[in-house]
Structures are given as structure tokens and as C-alpha cells.
Design an enzyme around this catalytic site. Structure first.
Site, PDB file in Angstrom:
ATOM      1  N   TYR A 102      -2.183 -47.937 -32.461  1.00 52.72           N
ATOM      2  CA  TYR A 102      -2.600 -48.657 -33.373  1.00 52.72           C
ATOM      3  C   TYR A 102      -3.744 -48.990 -32.620  1.00 52.72           C
ATOM      4  CZ  TYR A 102      -1.513 -53.490 -30.546  1.00 52.72           C
ATOM      5  OH  TYR A 102      -1.672 -54.192 -29.637  1.00 52.72           O
ATOM      6  N   GLU A 118      -3.018 -58.779 -17.235  1.00 55.28           N
ATOM      7  CA  GLU A 118      -4.307 -58.993 -18.781  1.00 55.28           C
ATOM      8  C   GLU A 118      -3.090 -59.760 -19.464  1.00 55.28           C
ATOM      9  OE1 GLU A 118      -4.423 -55.201 -21.117  1.00 55.28           O
ATOM     10  OE2 GLU A 118      -2.317 -54.851 -20.334  1.00 55.28           O
ATOM     11  N   LEU A 169      -4.736 -52.308 -21.288  1.00 54.23           N
ATOM     12  CA  LEU A 169      -5.221 -51.537 -21.996  1.00 54.23           C
ATOM     13  C   LEU A 169      -6.664 -52.027 -21.995  1.00 54.23           C
ATOM     14  CD1 LEU A 169      -4.908 -49.992 -24.663  1.00 54.23           C
ATOM     15  CD2 LEU A 169      -6.013 -52.621 -25.513  1.00 54.23           C
ATOM     16  N   LYS A 178      -2.771 -47.499 -26.709  1.00 51.63           N
ATOM     17  CA  LYS A 178      -1.583 -48.635 -26.986  1.00 51.63           C
ATOM     18  C   LYS A 178      -1.432 -48.495 -27.986  1.00 51.63           C
ATOM     19  CE  LYS A 178      -5.189 -52.161 -29.429  1.00 51.63           C
ATOM     20  NZ  LYS A 178      -4.725 -53.262 -29.415  1.00 51.63           N
TER      21      LYS A 178
HETATM   22  N1  PDD Z   1      -5.407 -56.552 -28.698  1.00 53.57           N
HETATM   23  N2  PDD Z   1      -4.973 -56.088 -24.293  1.00 53.57           N
HETATM   24  C1  PDD Z   1      -3.888 -55.582 -24.752  1.00 53.57           C
HETATM   25  C2  PDD Z   1      -2.619 -55.547 -24.767  1.00 53.57           C
HETATM   26  C3  PDD Z   1      -4.168 -56.144 -26.280  1.00 53.57           C
HETATM   27  O1  PDD Z   1      -3.324 -55.760 -27.436  1.00 53.57           O
HETATM   28  C4  PDD Z   1      -5.257 -56.193 -26.668  1.00 53.57           C
HETATM   29  C5  PDD Z   1      -5.838 -55.940 -28.181  1.00 53.57           C
HETATM   30  C6  PDD Z   1      -6.102 -56.528 -25.139  1.00 53.57           C
HETATM   31  C7  PDD Z   1      -7.890 -56.952 -26.220  1.00 53.57           C
HETATM   32  O2  PDD Z   1      -8.474 -54.934 -26.722  1.00 53.57           O
HETATM   33  P1  PDD Z   1      -9.640 -54.995 -27.332  1.00 53.57           P
HETATM   34  O3  PDD Z   1     -11.146 -56.061 -26.956  1.00 53.57           O
HETATM   35  O4  PDD Z   1     -10.163 -53.608 -27.205  1.00 53.57           O
HETATM   36  O5  PDD Z   1      -9.369 -55.761 -28.721  1.00 53.57           O
HETATM   37  C8  PDD Z   1      -6.627 -56.206 -24.010  1.00 53.57           C
HETATM   38  C9  PDD Z   1      -5.613 -56.068 -30.725  1.00 53.57           C
HETATM   39  C10 PDD Z   1      -6.268 -57.323 -30.332  1.00 53.57           C
HETATM   40  C11 PDD Z   1      -3.714 -57.016 -30.918  1.00 53.57           C
HETATM   41  O6  PDD Z   1      -3.011 -56.029 -30.845  1.00 53.57           O
HETATM   42  O7  PDD Z   1      -4.026 -56.926 -32.534  1.00 53.57           O
END
Ligand code: PDD
Length: 287
Positions: free
Chosen positions: A33, A183, A207, A151
Site C-alpha cells: 500500500y 521506527e 520503511l 510497505k
Molecule cells: N505509514 N514507517 C512506517 C512503519 C510507516 O508505516 C510509515 C508510513 C513511515 C513513513 O513513511 P512515509 O514518510 O513514506 O509516509 C515509516 C503510513 C503513513 C500509514 O501507514 O498510514
């Protein structure tokens, strides 16, 4: 207004949208996703999300759906028809629905990937009160699988982590592996010491955040030092500032870790500045 969503080539009212009970994501979390934010009706960093999506599909050997090259247009159309000024577009691609349950991947010649997109309306997304008050974090063990760079929709443990935080009266959890922070449950984690931002280096352990890449670039341009290395929760508790980044939270200050206040217990000036730069610069190039 009924929300319009996109499912396998069709724009439909959300209550008419259907996916099979045999979909691999439903049975096996076999899907990936992306979440892209929308500010002022425009997509933030679409190219970054699209590139990471392609990588996630490749890593899992999921066939690129026929609509892959139309995804920007589909995002824009959903933003338009749902009249989203500030909000999010959620996109999910799964290995499809082979019509039965089997651990073996279905033949990609006969099973098409499932593609679903929907919007979430979040008026004032960039003016979240948490940006002014800051977040409280707890630390929890990171027990996720070893390919967190992909992801995937396997979000049970991050979801449990959020509930552990909620139960403890906190806003989120940072996950710790072998004594070092990986994270946040749905965001990347940072501490600031003096003029230096410290965040875990990229690997399969985290991620590769799209917001992370942009923020580190802006930080360097703003003459801040960036150290991509492991840090412990103890080091974090002794930091001057801390923050998280994600497509939905942008840059969000952390003011407390496991009950210990950071600095004077209010959001730090450097974090506030990074948030401002990130939002300004991202809006300029939003599409
Ligand atoms: N989540 N680490 C994890 C485990 C994440 O699920 C996310 C993003 C990030 C940040 O990635 P980015 O800057 O590309 O959004 C880091 C999204 C926002 C979610 O699951 O809703």
C-alpha cells in the site's frame, strides 16, 4: 456526499465497491500500500510514493497492474470527485483473488492484481493540534518481520503498538530491536542533539520513508548535520528534541519518551522549523 472509490478499473460509490473473499490480502496480508497526502487539493510527493510502490511490488514479485501508469490520474480524479482539499489518498495493490486458498502464489497470467484506492477527507491536516502540543511516546519491542522496507499491509503489530501506547496514556510507540530504535508504528523516528539530527540508517529494518528523504534533504540545506545511525531509547531520553515523520503527520514533535520529558517538555524549535520548511517546500512542488 457518498465517497467515490476506485476498484479494479471502476469508480464506484463506496457501498457498491467489492473485493473477493479469496483476495490474497484478505487471507494472507499479501498486498502492498501507499498513503499520499493532499494539501490544497494537490498530491504531496506522488513521484516518491509511486517509486516505492513499484519497488514493493518488485520485491514481492507481484505483477504490476495494468492501471499502474494511470495511478496519478486516478489519484487526481478521486481527489477531484470527492472534493478533497486536505486529506489522504490510500492505495492498495494485492496479488489478487485466485478463487481459492493456497499458500503457493497464483499464476500471474490468470490472476490479476487487485487495485483499490480511496480518499480520506482531513480538513486542516497541516494544522493538527499535535504539532503544537507534541506527542508522548512509549517504547516497545519490535517483533515485526525482517522486510520492513516493503510497505505491506501486515499492520497487526503496528496496530497493537498504537493500542499499547493508548493504554499507557501516550500517543504512539517507538519500536526497539537489539536495544536500538527502529521506527514508530507508522512513522520514522528522529532525535536532535545540538545541531545534529540522528535517525536510523536505511536497511530492511525500517520503511524508507518518503517524508524522511525530503526532511533529511531540507535539513542539510538548512545547514543542520544529519547522522544516519542507530540510537537507543536512553540516548533519545537525553536528546534536546525528538520528532517523527510520515506522509500523514509530516513532521511531528515528540515531547516525552517512556514518561521522561525531553528538553523543557515542549516541542523544540528545530523540529518546528523543519516542519515549516517541509510543508512550505512540499506545497510548492505538489501536483
Ligand atoms: N505509514 N514507517 C512506517 C512503519 C510507516 O508505516 C510509515 C508510513 C513511515 C513513513 O513513511 P512515509 O514518510 O513514506 O509516509 C515509516 C503510513 C503513513 C500509514 O501507514 O498510514
Amino acid at each position: 456526499m457518498t465517497r467515490t472509490v476506485f476498484v479494479n478499473g471502476d469508480y464506484l460509490p463506496e457501498d457498491e465497491a467489492k473485493v473477493s473473499i479469496f483476495d490474497r490480502a484478505f487471507l494472507m496480508a499479501d498486498g502492498v500500500y501507499e498513503v499520499t497526502s493532499v494539501l490544497g487539493g494537490k498530491l504531496i510527493d506522488f513521484a516518491g510514493h509511486s517509486k516505492r510502490l513499484e519497488r514493493s511490488l518488485n520485491e514481492l514479485d507481484i505483477k504490476k497492474p495494468a492501471v499502474f501508469d494511470d495511478l496519478l490520474e486516478i489519484h487526481r480524479e478521486l481527489v477531484r470527485v470527492n472534493e478533497i482539499d486536505d486529506g489522504l489518498v490510500y492505495l492498495q495493490i494485492t496479488r489478487g483473488a485466485p478463487g481459492d486458498r493456497d499458500f503457493v502464489f497464483p499464476d500471474p497470467e490468470t490472476t490479476e492484481p487487485t487495485v483499490v484506492l480511496f480518499t480520506q477527507n482531513k480538513p486542516g491536516l497541516a494544522d493538527s493540534p499535535a504539532a503544537k502540543t507534541g506527542m508522548k511516546i512509549i517504547s516497545i519491542e519490535d517483533v515485526r518481520w525482517g522486510r520492513r522496507d516493503i510497505k505491506t499491509v501486515q499492520l497487526l503489530y503496528p496496530s497493537m503498538g498504537k493500542m499499547m501506547a493508548k493504554k499507557a496514556g501516550a500517543d504512539d510507540a517507538w519500536m526497539v530491536q537489539d536495544g536500538h530504535v527502529t521506527e514508530g508504528t507508522s512513522n520514522n523516528a528522529y532525535i536532535i542533539k545540538g545541531n545534529t539530527i540522528i535517525t536510523r540508517a536505511l536497511s530492511n529494518d525500517i520503511l524508507h520513508g518518503i517524508t524522511r528523504a525530503a526532511v533529511l534533504r531540507f535539513a542539510k540545506e538548512a545547514q543542520m548535520q544529519v547522522e544516519e545511525r542507530n540510537f537507543t531509547i536512553d540516548e533519545a531520553k537525553n536528546a534536546d528534541e525528538a520528532f517523527i515523520t510520515s506522509a500523514s503527520a509530516f513532521v511531528m514533535p515528540v515531547i516525552e519518551i517512556d514518561g521522561v520529558s525531553l528538553g523543557d517538555g515542549t516541542p523544540g524549535a528545530r523540529t518546528a522549523r523543519l516542519r515549516e520548511i517541509y510543508l512550505d517546500e512540499s506545497r510548492k512542488v505538489a501536483i
